[in-house]
Design a protein around this motif. Structure first.
Motif, short mmCIF file in Angstrom:
data_model
loop_
_atom_site.label_atom_id
_atom_site.label_comp_id
_atom_site.label_asym_id
_atom_site.label_seq_id
_atom_site.Cartn_x
_atom_site.Cartn_y
_atom_site.Cartn_z
N UNK A 1 53.92 42.16 20.01
CA UNK A 1 53.44 42.88 18.83
C UNK A 1 53.76 44.37 18.89
N UNK A 2 54.40 44.79 20.00
CA UNK A 2 54.77 46.19 20.17
C UNK A 2 53.56 47.12 20.03
N UNK A 3 52.48 46.74 20.68
CA UNK A 3 51.24 47.52 20.62
C UNK A 3 50.97 48.18 21.97
N UNK A 4 50.36 49.37 21.97
CA UNK A 4 49.91 49.95 23.24
C UNK A 4 48.76 49.13 23.81
N UNK A 5 48.58 49.27 25.10
CA UNK A 5 47.53 48.53 25.82
C UNK A 5 46.41 49.49 26.20
N UNK A 6 45.19 49.07 26.00
CA UNK A 6 44.02 49.78 26.54
C UNK A 6 43.48 48.96 27.69
N UNK A 7 43.47 49.54 28.89
CA UNK A 7 42.85 48.90 30.05
C UNK A 7 41.54 49.63 30.34
N UNK A 8 40.45 48.91 30.27
CA UNK A 8 39.12 49.48 30.53
C UNK A 8 38.56 48.83 31.79
N UNK A 9 38.32 49.67 32.81
CA UNK A 9 37.96 49.18 34.14
C UNK A 9 36.55 49.63 34.51
N UNK A 10 35.75 48.71 35.06
CA UNK A 10 34.41 49.06 35.51
C UNK A 10 33.90 48.01 36.48
N UNK A 11 32.59 47.97 36.66
CA UNK A 11 31.99 46.96 37.55
C UNK A 11 30.55 46.74 37.12
N UNK B 1 33.91 60.75 19.99
CA UNK B 1 35.11 61.20 20.69
C UNK B 1 36.05 60.02 20.97
N UNK B 2 35.45 58.87 21.32
CA UNK B 2 36.24 57.68 21.63
C UNK B 2 37.04 57.23 20.39
N UNK B 3 36.40 57.21 19.24
CA UNK B 3 37.09 56.80 18.01
C UNK B 3 38.23 57.76 17.70
N UNK B 4 37.96 59.05 17.87
CA UNK B 4 38.98 60.06 17.59
C UNK B 4 40.19 59.87 18.52
N UNK B 5 39.92 59.61 19.81
CA UNK B 5 41.00 59.38 20.78
C UNK B 5 41.80 58.14 20.40
N UNK B 6 41.10 57.07 20.04
CA UNK B 6 41.79 55.83 19.65
C UNK B 6 42.73 56.08 18.47
N UNK B 7 42.22 56.80 17.48
CA UNK B 7 43.03 57.06 16.29
C UNK B 7 44.23 57.95 16.60
N UNK B 8 43.97 58.98 17.41
CA UNK B 8 45.07 59.90 17.76
C UNK B 8 46.17 59.20 18.56
N UNK B 9 45.75 58.34 19.50
CA UNK B 9 46.74 57.65 20.35
C UNK B 9 47.51 56.63 19.52
N UNK B 10 46.81 55.92 18.63
CA UNK B 10 47.50 54.95 17.78
C UNK B 10 48.55 55.64 16.92
#
Length: 674
Positions: free
Chosen positions: A39-49, A129-138
């Motif tokens: 789909x030629x989309x960027x990947x978001x990897x979210x890592x935690x525990x 801030x998270x939404x703004x980052x998502x939109x800017x990166x997209x």
């Protein structure tokens, strides 16, 4: 009703926590990576525990919100990773964040191109801030793809730099001098907090390898200041809120410099190592507080982290009912109903006040003085006080049983279990408590039965399945534990397993060029970089553990090749160990081993086991111990027999032996003379 995403099929409790998020999460794997490429989309990897407080916060604020999930799903392929299941993936993208000049931590959120190469990231972001980052990166990915790919390529090149190059190290000959070692200790001691123990200021982590090194340095040098700092630190931790005063066991770290306010999550890896450390410290000092900590911490792990099959679960969450520490803390006004007339003395002992010693009128149970001092100040005998304390702990535990418990991360990790296995072996070695040996044997059998695949190992186990290939930490820490288990049982099957695993590691993890081990098996999944773990942290680096293993196994099996690799490994990192010992303390302990010959102690005869138990109550860090009641093919036991029918002890160094003796006192005298 909420719709489940793909994470519902996973076994990790952390991934399952996100299974009903409106985010279209994928687990790490080829399916997600293929979708991104297709789909030629960027990947978001979210890592935690699972025990990560701010991971929960970000989930609630962002990942559970439909409007935010919509932005994520529309623009990204979203991957959730449990860092404890996939330390290899976490290691790569944490390094990438550091290369971007960002302070790392969890949750870790990294944006990748379709080749899984990172171009931007960070840790916790508040929702707006998270939404703004998502939109800017997209938008940037649509309009400036070439620039982002170029940036990602540069970060990928950085990730593939040699670890020796990264730390400015050059391959060198083995040259371990006493002068450099003293400089190492001087650099280490400069960071001591000589008032409250530990290193530096808040936050304070237990860092067991640091204080294990101080014990080894003390044995090497007889420098009293080193021992005093270790004892001060262990005492202050045992008195503090970081230690569960009622139930035993340690929290992950203290947010303050006084060890008072813990981040309340309890991790198996901390508690396994701290059992080893307190047992060793007891062998040196015979301080009864240290024995109490060992027994109570093993009690906590057995009670709250042991599976019916014999494995140990990973952690307990910091939160319950949405509040950090709620399970463990008290307001003073609720105590009279719980403790009756004992409340004033209880509150004095544990420093409970009406205003609270933490926040919002809440108290964290902690101590400030020894039992001897408190008893004297309050006109009690030490036995009277101990009886009261035992009763208080029982009462508090009964109250806690009625509370909502913190969440349990019930996956079983081989590396962390191996740390606990070694803790049990070390505790049995010092205290001779049969229950500790029983627990150790049960756990060892469970691990070798359920987390082994032919010659290789698995990393994880849950619901009867092991699914992730083992990492170097799994091999190194299990080998270390099996060596310890042999030395308390003299059952050679444990040593033979350790040797088989060692040979597998050399074949599949060793880099002949840099003379260090990769973190991942050459037969495993190919990621964008193949890393090596050098720095000791809350868990010692897998390379440093492996180097110590090879040092001891070279003597036990008379394998010069093992010793050559061990020496070469330490030589590679030695300049960094001398300069930054608080970040390479397990390497520093290995340095101590290299400066004086390691004692080879062989016990032969019908009382070999009893002699072993008497001998190992002493603190002897630079020695390998072998023994048999009959005969053995081990090189250190060949051609050795009891003299005059009596169990005999042979003490040797550098393939030269002292006169055979029959008592522990005589053997200790020989050890002290060398």
């Amino acid at each position: 009703m909420k719709k489940a995403n793909r994470l519902l099929q996973e076994s990790s409790p952390y991934l399952l926590q996100h299974a009903y998020n409106p985010v279209d999460w994928y687990p790490w794997g080829e399916e997600a990576l293929t979708k991104a490429r297709t789909e030629n989309k960027p990947i978001l990897v979210s890592i935690g525990y699972a025990a990560c407080h701010w991971c929960h916060v970000m989930e609630h604020q962002s990942f559970e919100q439909e409007n935010i999930a919509e932005v994520m799903n529309e623009n990204f392929v979203c991957i959730k990773v449990d860092r404890e299941e996939r330390p290899d993936v976490d290691q790569i993208y944490m390094d990438a964040i550091h290369a971007m000049g960002i302070q790392g931590g969890w949750p870790l959120n990294v944006f990748l191109n379709t080749e899984a190469k990172p171009f931007y990231g960070g840790t916790y972001f508040p929702p707006q801030q998270w939404v703004k980052i998502l939109q800017n990166i997209a938008e940037a990915y649509r309009d400036h793809r070439t620039e982002l790919d170029s940036s990602a390529e540069q970060f990928a090149e950085h990730l593939n730099l040699s670890d020796l190059h990264k730390y400015g190290l050059q391959q060198s000959e083995s040259d371990f001098t006493a002068e450099d070692f003293e400089q190492l200790y001087s650099n280490f001691s400069a960071r001591f907090d000589k008032v409250r123990g530990g290193m530096g200021q808040a936050p304070k982590f237990p860092m067991p390898v640091n204080y294990a090194f101080l014990l080894r340095y003390y044995q090497y040098s007889k420098n009293q200041a080193a021992l005093d700092q270790a004892v001060l630190t262990l005492q202050e931790m045992a008195y503090g809120g970081i230690y569960d005063q009622a139930g035993g066991g340690f929290a992950r770290y203290s947010v303050d410099a006084d060890w008072l306010v813990p981040h309340f999550e309890k991790m198996l890896y901390d508690n396994g190592q701290l059992i080893s450390l307190y047992a060793e410290a007891y062998a040196v000092t015979k301080n009864p507080l240290f024995k109490e900590v060992v027994y109570e911490t093993i009690g906590f792990v057995q009670r709250e982290l042991m599976s019916p099959e014999g494995g140990f679960y990973s952690s307990l969450d910091a939160d319950s009912e949405g509040e950090e520490g709620k399970f463990y803390v008290f307001r003073q006004e609720e105590l009279p109903a719980i403790l009756g007339a004992e409340e004033p003395l209880f509150s004095k002992y544990y420093n409970v006040t009406g205003e609270g010693n933490w926040e919002h009128g809440i108290n964290i149970l902690h101590r400030k003085t020894s039992d001897a001092e408190f008893a004297q100040d309050n006109n009690l005998t030490i036995d009277e006080l101990k009886s009261k304390v035992t009763a208080w702990k029982s009462t508090i535990m009964a109250v806690r049983e009625k509370r909502v418990r913190p969440g349990l991360d019930d996956k079983i990790l081989l590396s962390w279990n191996a740390l606990m296995l070694k803790g049990l072996a070390d505790a049995y070695k010092v205290f001779g408590e049969p229950q500790f040996l029983d627990l150790a044997l049960t756990n060892a059998q469970f691990l070798l039965q359920n987390l082994r695949q032919g010659e290789a190992l698995f990393h994880n186990y849950k619901n009867g399945k092991a699914t992730i290939n083992g990492f170097l930490e799994d091999y190194a820490l299990l080998i270390q534990a099996l060596i310890a288990l042999y030395q308390i049982t003299f059952e050679e099957r444990w040593l033979n397993e350790a040797k088989k695993l060692t040979d597998y590691v050399i074949r599949n993890f060793y880099d002949d060029q840099e003379q260090l081990f990769f973190f991942t098996d050459q037969t495993g999944e190919k990621l964008i970089a193949r890393k090596k773990e050098i720095m000791d942290n809350v868990v010692p680096a897998s390379n440093s553990v492996m180097a110590v293993n090879l040092h001891f196994l070279s003597l036990i099996f008379d394998q010069p090749r093992y010793l050559e690799i061990s020496d070469a490994m330490l030589a590679q990192v030695k300049p960094l160990v001398v300069k930054e010992p608080s970040h390479l303390a397990n390497w520093a302990s290995l340095y101590a081993l290299k400066l004086k010959p390691t004692a080879e102690i062989a016990i032969v005869g019908p009382e070999a086991k009893n002699i072993q138990q008497e001998l190992t109550q002493q603190y002897i860090s630079n020695a390998v111990l072998v023994g048999t009641t009959s005969e053995s093919d081990l090189p250190l036991l060949q051609d050795r027999e009891p003299i005059n029918g009596k169990t005999t002890i042979f003490v040797c160094y550098n393939k030269a032996c002292q006169l055979p003796v029959h008592t522990v006192a005589e053997a200790l005298e020989q050890l002290n003379q060398i």
